[in-house]
Design a protein around this motif. Sequence first.
Motif, PDB file in Angstrom:
ATOM      1  N   THR A   1     -20.433  76.954  14.618  1.00 55.96           N
ATOM      2  CA  THR A   1     -21.606  77.710  15.066  1.00 55.96           C
ATOM      3  C   THR A   1     -22.809  76.783  15.088  1.00 55.96           C
ATOM      4  N   ASP A   2     -23.951  77.323  15.471  1.00 57.76           N
ATOM      5  CA  ASP A   2     -25.184  76.538  15.475  1.00 57.76           C
ATOM      6  C   ASP A   2     -25.504  75.997  14.087  1.00 57.76           C
ATOM      7  N   ARG A   3     -25.096  76.757  13.075  1.00 54.60           N
ATOM      8  CA  ARG A   3     -25.466  76.374  11.710  1.00 54.60           C
ATOM      9  C   ARG A   3     -24.437  75.455  11.070  1.00 54.60           C
ATOM     10  N   GLY A   4     -23.590  74.845  11.900  1.00 54.00           N
ATOM     11  CA  GLY A   4     -22.641  73.883  11.364  1.00 54.00           C
ATOM     12  C   GLY A   4     -21.242  74.433  11.275  1.00 54.00           C
ATOM     13  N   ARG A   5     -20.392  73.669  10.620  1.00 54.67           N
ATOM     14  CA  ARG A   5     -18.983  74.048  10.562  1.00 54.67           C
ATOM     15  C   ARG A   5     -18.732  74.998   9.409  1.00 54.67           C
ATOM     16  N   PRO A   6     -18.239  76.209   9.695  1.00 57.47           N
ATOM     17  CA  PRO A   6     -17.936  77.129   8.598  1.00 57.47           C
ATOM     18  C   PRO A   6     -16.695  76.663   7.840  1.00 57.47           C
TER      19      PRO A   6
END
Lengths: 392, 392
Positions: free
Chosen positions: B62-67
């Motif tokens: 996602t935009d907030r990095g790799r989950p």
Amino acid sequence: MNSAARRRMASLSELAGLVADGAATTRSAIVGATGLSRAAIAQRVDLLIERGLLVETEPAATDRGRPPLALDLSDARIVVAGCDLGATHSRLAVATLSGRVLAERERAIDINAGPDAVLAGVRTDLEELLAAAGRPADHLRAVGIGVPGPVEFASGTVVRPPIMAGWDGCRIPAYFEGRYAAPVLVDNDVNAMALGEYTHRQASRHLLYVKVGTGIGCGIVSDGVLHRGASGAAGDIGHIQLPGHEDVLCHCGNTGCVEAVASGAAIAAALRAQGADAARAADVVRLVSAGHAAARRHVRLAGQRIGEVLASLVSFHNPDTIVIGGILAKLHEDLLADVRAVIYRRALPLATRSLAIETSVLGERAGMLGAVRLAARHLLSAEGMAGIIGDV
Amino acid sequence: MNSAARRRMASLSELAGLVADGAATTRSAIVGATGLSRAAIAQRVDLLIERGLLVETEPAATDRGRPPLALDLSDARIVVAGCDLGATHSRLAVATLSGRVLAERERAIDINAGPDAVLAGVRTDLEELLAAAGRPADHLRAVGIGVPGPVEFASGTVVRPPIMAGWDGCRIPAYFEGRYAAPVLVDNDVNAMALGEYTHRQASRHLLYVKVGTGIGCGIVSDGVLHRGASGAAGDIGHIQLPGHEDVLCHCGNTGCVEAVASGAAIAAALRAQGADAARAADVVRLVSAGHAAARRHVRLAGQRIGEVLASLVSFHNPDTIVIGGILAKLHEDLLADVRAVIYRRALPLATRSLAIETSVLGERAGMLGAVRLAARHLLSAEGMAGIIGDV
């Protein structure tokens, strides 16, 4: 409590529960039972000892060498209280976490005097019992109370009680806040009695406690757990309709309710109508004990009617134990025989094959001891643990 | 299994359960939820992945990095089967551990043909469904079966069934041993239906499933758990006595049982006595659907009588949901209205305040899907885990 704290409390609760149930009473056994590391267990056990919940003692050495240190619930710094409020009595005990009673007291009350008067009496008794047990107020860490009416368990609020004038909407824990660092758990008296009887019967998993007094009610234990139902109303069997009594009006507004036909109040009313001196359930017991034939006949008929209702519930719930309590259980030679006869005749053979139908082993102390258990088990729950441990 | 192995399986079961319930679906979340070390969790998760129970996948970035990698039940190498046997049908499904049906089949049977004939059909269906789902036999790791009669759950043995000629004493798992590496769980069909409905209703904790067909029976879910009672007889409500029907003889030898008065078989018999063409419960449905006034009247009266019994059980158990199933539930416009009316009139207001009385959401598939759930949850239990993991 954030989720990390909640998980920590759940872990401490599990550990304390293993010790309380006798399932694991040494550090090694707890390591085995939980899968946690020896270091993690040591840290938790040490914390619970430091906070006064557990104690570690050295058993006597044997021929085979020194046994490991044994863990047990501690009674040095933590006590709980259990209170049974009835229409005309209050029974209170101060006890250890493992349920051993240190001091107890009974007093006559009128529940209809309302919460201010009744709970002031409980507070006075509680202070005196703590003193009698040699305990300062800050040792008291949980209070359980059973009351003769419906309760919203989560908040401890009395909800539209049929008796208990002046108690509707009363949040009972408020009467103890500020005075003790102790959560107050409030439940229906019959639930407390069911829990008390269950706790003192090793072999039972599914138990019904049926109180036959002024009214008729039932506490349900399913697989070892008190069953309160979706809205806390489970066990309210007094208004189940009996076959063939459609002409009998009940105070609930329906007709033919078992409570209107077979309760102590109903029997007393029937005897009064025949000219006997019977104002209430206790008078029924007095008359039968004195050999009053009509009173005895009424009690036997009541046993049959209660048996009819219980036969249906046995087919539905399939308990291993039914305990008959309440003031009419004093007449067990008459009452119990007919209850049993009807259940064994009407319920399915598979459901009655190993069913025990008995009177209370705890008698009038069942509710009080159940309230003690309610309080003690709350302290050992994750929520109760948070109160003891704080934000450590 | 020794006690160390048993504890290990309990720990693996807890871990798999957290993933199955969606309560913890990453390694970090499991560390948090269990209190075990990251290394201990890694060792257990890797084992469950290796044995085909769990799968670990990379969610989309996602935009907030790799989950973090997400864990889920795996459907690559393990499937379960669920079977619902009725008097005249067999419904079988092969499904994933999470309950997704891969293939299913219904066939007409005569349960009174006996276990050899009926279970040979189930075995044939099972082989064909596994093939249709593209699964080799060794993917099948648990089978759940619901049968229309009393079962000793622990051994899977049919015990004195009122219908099911030739099945008394039959240990059903024996018919599958040697062929599959899969434990076979056998339960009463109504219990399976209750479990199926419960699993598919998020909001329910206390559910009664009432089957109104040829007979009348009930499955009980208490606080999310199937309640079987002390001897597995819980929910057998067909022989609860109704007020005012003492003249009606039941096949059980008692009189006035609700099954003798209000079941599909009883309605069909009453219609036959009035000259209608009604051999069995299905004919009642046919007649009502065709506008037969007397049939409709009988169904409404049956609804009232069933409502009377359920009103008592609502006061006792205080469920949040009652599901009416069985073939007569097809007539829900007639049946359900009267069931509801009587329950709301007779049961206590506190117990009916938020009570839903509904028809089945799963219909004829309820028992089969409940049997799938029974099998899947057994695999995730400590005992089922031992079968998957072995002596590692």
